[in-house]
Scaffold this motif. Sequence first.
Motif, PDB file in Angstrom:
ATOM      1  N   SER A  50     -54.342  37.061 -61.737  1.00 33.47           N
ATOM      2  CA  SER A  50     -53.298  37.094 -62.757  1.00 33.47           C
ATOM      3  C   SER A  50     -53.358  35.900 -63.702  1.00 33.47           C
ATOM      4  CB  SER A  50     -51.912  37.168 -62.098  1.00 33.47           C
ATOM      5  OG  SER A  50     -51.651  36.025 -61.303  1.00 33.47           O
ATOM      6  N   HIS A  51     -53.904  34.772 -63.245  1.00 31.65           N
ATOM      7  CA  HIS A  51     -53.979  33.574 -64.090  1.00 31.65           C
ATOM      8  C   HIS A  51     -55.375  33.364 -64.692  1.00 31.65           C
ATOM      9  CE1 HIS A  51     -50.060  31.426 -63.384  1.00 31.65           C
ATOM     10  NE2 HIS A  51     -49.996  32.392 -62.479  1.00 31.65           N
ATOM     11  N   LEU A  52     -56.424  33.566 -63.863  1.00 28.62           N
ATOM     12  CA  LEU A  52     -57.795  33.318 -64.321  1.00 28.62           C
ATOM     13  C   LEU A  52     -58.478  34.597 -64.797  1.00 28.62           C
ATOM     14  CD1 LEU A  52     -58.881  31.004 -61.346  1.00 28.62           C
ATOM     15  CD2 LEU A  52     -57.978  30.289 -63.575  1.00 28.62           C
ATOM     16  N   LEU A  53     -57.897  35.745 -64.437  1.00 30.47           N
ATOM     17  CA  LEU A  53     -58.414  37.085 -64.730  1.00 30.47           C
ATOM     18  C   LEU A  53     -59.712  37.374 -63.975  1.00 30.47           C
ATOM     19  CD1 LEU A  53     -57.712  37.371 -68.577  1.00 30.47           C
ATOM     20  CD2 LEU A  53     -56.166  37.741 -66.635  1.00 30.47           C
ATOM     21  N   ASN A  54     -60.093  36.502 -63.048  1.00 29.76           N
ATOM     22  CA  ASN A  54     -61.317  36.646 -62.270  1.00 29.76           C
ATOM     23  C   ASN A  54     -61.161  35.927 -60.940  1.00 29.76           C
ATOM     24  OD1 ASN A  54     -63.226  37.659 -64.536  1.00 29.76           O
ATOM     25  ND2 ASN A  54     -62.396  35.778 -65.417  1.00 29.76           N
ATOM     26  N   PHE A  55     -62.023  36.267 -59.975  1.00 28.06           N
ATOM     27  CA  PHE A  55     -62.222  35.434 -58.804  1.00 28.06           C
ATOM     28  C   PHE A  55     -63.177  34.301 -59.190  1.00 28.06           C
ATOM     29  CE2 PHE A  55     -61.597  39.301 -55.772  1.00 28.06           C
ATOM     30  CZ  PHE A  55     -60.221  39.192 -55.899  1.00 28.06           C
ATOM     31  N   PRO A  56     -63.192  33.184 -58.437  1.00 29.39           N
ATOM     32  CA  PRO A  56     -64.129  32.104 -58.758  1.00 29.39           C
ATOM     33  C   PRO A  56     -65.598  32.544 -58.743  1.00 29.39           C
ATOM     34  CG  PRO A  56     -62.412  31.287 -57.317  1.00 29.39           C
ATOM     35  CD  PRO A  56     -62.223  32.779 -57.396  1.00 29.39           C
ATOM     36  N   GLY A  57     -65.958  33.462 -57.807  1.00 24.01           N
ATOM     37  CA  GLY A  57     -67.292  34.047 -57.802  1.00 24.01           C
ATOM     38  C   GLY A  57     -68.405  33.011 -57.895  1.00 24.01           C
ATOM     39  N   ASN A  58     -69.480  33.398 -58.613  1.00 22.68           N
ATOM     40  CA  ASN A  58     -70.599  32.462 -58.807  1.00 22.68           C
ATOM     41  C   ASN A  58     -70.571  31.877 -60.214  1.00 22.68           C
ATOM     42  OD1 ASN A  58     -71.306  34.884 -60.072  1.00 22.68           O
ATOM     43  ND2 ASN A  58     -73.488  34.661 -59.650  1.00 22.68           N
ATOM     44  N   LEU A 102     -64.465  27.686 -71.425  1.00 25.93           N
ATOM     45  CA  LEU A 102     -63.751  27.373 -70.190  1.00 25.93           C
ATOM     46  C   LEU A 102     -63.432  28.639 -69.406  1.00 25.93           C
ATOM     47  CD1 LEU A 102     -61.315  24.552 -71.391  1.00 25.93           C
ATOM     48  CD2 LEU A 102     -63.363  24.295 -69.964  1.00 25.93           C
ATOM     49  N   SER A 103     -63.117  29.713 -70.102  1.00 24.67           N
ATOM     50  CA  SER A 103     -62.793  30.959 -69.404  1.00 24.67           C
ATOM     51  C   SER A 103     -64.023  31.531 -68.714  1.00 24.67           C
ATOM     52  CB  SER A 103     -62.188  31.983 -70.370  1.00 24.67           C
ATOM     53  OG  SER A 103     -63.150  32.550 -71.235  1.00 24.67           O
ATOM     54  N   GLU A 104     -65.201  31.425 -69.327  1.00 27.96           N
ATOM     55  CA  GLU A 104     -66.404  31.971 -68.697  1.00 27.96           C
ATOM     56  C   GLU A 104     -66.823  31.138 -67.495  1.00 27.96           C
ATOM     57  OE1 GLU A 104     -70.514  30.815 -70.392  1.00 27.96           O
ATOM     58  OE2 GLU A 104     -69.290  31.152 -72.165  1.00 27.96           O
ATOM     59  N   GLY A 105     -66.365  29.896 -67.427  1.00 32.25           N
ATOM     60  CA  GLY A 105     -66.604  29.075 -66.246  1.00 32.25           C
ATOM     61  C   GLY A 105     -65.510  29.220 -65.208  1.00 32.25           C
ATOM     62  N   VAL A 106     -64.473  30.040 -65.512  1.00 30.85           N
ATOM     63  CA  VAL A 106     -63.267  30.243 -64.707  1.00 30.85           C
ATOM     64  C   VAL A 106     -62.509  28.925 -64.552  1.00 30.85           C
ATOM     65  CG1 VAL A 106     -62.307  31.406 -62.682  1.00 30.85           C
ATOM     66  CG2 VAL A 106     -64.507  32.096 -63.542  1.00 30.85           C
ATOM     67  N   PHE A 107     -62.359  28.230 -65.671  1.00 35.34           N
ATOM     68  CA  PHE A 107     -61.559  27.007 -65.735  1.00 35.34           C
ATOM     69  C   PHE A 107     -60.270  27.207 -66.535  1.00 35.34           C
ATOM     70  CE2 PHE A 107     -65.704  24.925 -64.958  1.00 35.34           C
ATOM     71  CZ  PHE A 107     -65.347  23.996 -64.013  1.00 35.34           C
ATOM     72  N   TRP A 108     -60.042  28.392 -67.122  1.00 33.38           N
ATOM     73  CA  TRP A 108     -58.925  28.552 -68.048  1.00 33.38           C
ATOM     74  C   TRP A 108     -57.819  29.395 -67.434  1.00 33.38           C
ATOM     75  CZ3 TRP A 108     -57.451  25.864 -71.990  1.00 33.38           C
ATOM     76  CH2 TRP A 108     -56.461  26.353 -72.851  1.00 33.38           C
ATOM     77  N   ASP A 109     -56.597  28.900 -67.510  1.00 36.59           N
ATOM     78  CA  ASP A 109     -55.408  29.620 -67.036  1.00 36.59           C
ATOM     79  C   ASP A 109     -54.801  30.348 -68.229  1.00 36.59           C
ATOM     80  OD1 ASP A 109     -52.733  30.332 -66.316  1.00 36.59           O
ATOM     81  OD2 ASP A 109     -52.796  28.839 -64.706  1.00 36.59           O
ATOM     82  N   PHE A 110     -54.935  31.676 -68.247  1.00 31.71           N
ATOM     83  CA  PHE A 110     -54.464  32.463 -69.392  1.00 31.71           C
ATOM     84  C   PHE A 110     -52.937  32.552 -69.446  1.00 31.71           C
ATOM     85  CE2 PHE A 110     -58.847  33.867 -69.240  1.00 31.71           C
ATOM     86  CZ  PHE A 110     -59.172  34.006 -70.578  1.00 31.71           C
ATOM     87  N   LYS A 111     -52.292  32.497 -68.300  1.00 29.09           N
ATOM     88  CA  LYS A 111     -50.823  32.553 -68.300  1.00 29.09           C
ATOM     89  C   LYS A 111     -50.216  31.232 -68.762  1.00 29.09           C
ATOM     90  CE  LYS A 111     -49.285  36.265 -65.298  1.00 29.09           C
ATOM     91  NZ  LYS A 111     -48.404  36.618 -64.145  1.00 29.09           N
ATOM     92  N   GLN A 112     -50.767  30.133 -68.297  1.00 29.71           N
ATOM     93  CA  GLN A 112     -50.253  28.822 -68.685  1.00 29.71           C
ATOM     94  C   GLN A 112     -50.861  28.327 -69.991  1.00 29.71           C
ATOM     95  OE1 GLN A 112     -47.751  27.381 -66.988  1.00 29.71           O
ATOM     96  NE2 GLN A 112     -47.783  29.121 -65.572  1.00 29.71           N
TER      97      GLN A 112
END
Length: 498
Positions: free
Chosen positions: A130-138, A183-193
């Motif tokens: 809900s916040h990152l739109l992804n799992f941390p994954g690889n 940042l989003s492609e690295g899963v560092f971005w919080d879309f809700k915040q």
Amino acid sequence: MNKTLLLGIDVGTSSIKVSIVDALSQRNIVSVTYPDNTEREIRLPFQHWAEQSPLQWWSDVKAAIIRANQTNLYSPADIKAIGISYQMHGLVIVDEKNNVLRDAIIWCDSRTEKQAEKGLSVIGAERSLSHLLNFPGNFTASKLSWVKDNEPGIYNKIDKILLPGDYIAMQLTDRVTTTISALSEGVFWDFKQQQLSEDILQAFGFDKKLIPSLHSVFSSHGNITATAAKELNLPEGIPVTYKAGDQPNNALSLNVFEPGEIATTAGTSGVIYAVNDSLAYDKLSRVNTFAHVNHTNENNRLGVLLCINGAGISNRWIKNLVDENLSYQQMNEMASSVSIGADDLLFLPFGNGAERMLCNKQLSAEFNNINLNKHSKAHLFRAVQEGIAYAFRYGLDIMRENGMQTKVVKTGKANMFLSKVFAEAFVNATGLSLELYNTDGSVGAALGAGVGLGIYKTPQEAFAKLELLETIHPDKEKVSAYNKVYEKWKAALEKQMK
């Protein structure tokens, strides 16, 4: 009379491509690929690892730009801005003097299973989605966590983390910046915040000082230094005004910006990239959502990305395995001599790292139903290209489960879409009409630089003269034939996944 020219750089996995584009006509003057007679290797020192040298990227970028200049088809003095596209999800780490501390851990690396599971367990699946739109994954954050866990001496020297395009921009400008999209492609971005993710920082124990300063995709990321200008025979001070990952950039190059518009590409990996305006996600994180190039905190523009690791790399593998001296054109002609279904020969195009659409399973590439008395080189070629198309169909069905509805997809006439066999298999296996355009990532990056410089008022204006070359529609009889083969292919995949 001076012209306004734009330089686009595309940092690919197998090579670097640069293009010089005239801003007024939006036409490409010259493109150079380096190296043009081989493909850069992916280093695999251990199982599930995938690395490349950032220094090699920079060396190839310099060689490509110098070669472009040597064509004498333009004056380097007329170049007014630089745009960069790059392979996504990689990790480059530098010290306080901008020295690279280790080889880059690139997009198809799958060593981070332990780190990804740790991050997910700390953050929680629902909050992560809900916040990152992804799992941390690889993704990049998990790769950085792997360095922290396994190479603490290197980790403690890190001043900044970069994606591949950030590194090339740093070499040009001596500045380090990032974007929401990056940042989003690295899963560092919080879309809700709408900020750097505190969840990721806390779960992995990262200091936010490692993150470069945040800039808009279409903005100044620094100006070319005197040192770089001298090496490249370019004017000092040219600004880098655009940076984006290769798939958002591919969508940009196809004028795909608004909800419902879809782009695809089939290079080393295969991708379908659909734009939407809601914070949507797949509950199993089989397809991934990132900030598109025109995303802002006030105006959601998100790219839902399906990635197939084993696309063009599978096609290259079988060509080189059979005959390294064979051209892709010869290979495609041989494949076209075989009928749909390759006489029951099936190919699963995996074996290049964890496949996200298969819930990060590490599958191998696999032929099924080999008949030693029937199957030839041509059958192998056709089966591989059809298998890649069926992988697209499998992933597309996941996207359809998540609400994607479309009948048309856009692509550049390049890479695997130069093969009539593959293009036909893609169209009839997926049921989508395919629009093929005269563009590529380096041209898109150049025009993106024009947007960042303010030459064009909107991104759409930069691609107003995009040239449609061909449209391929599904054929009713062929759709039926491909669907029958697809069901056999899907059964073989499900058997391997058990």
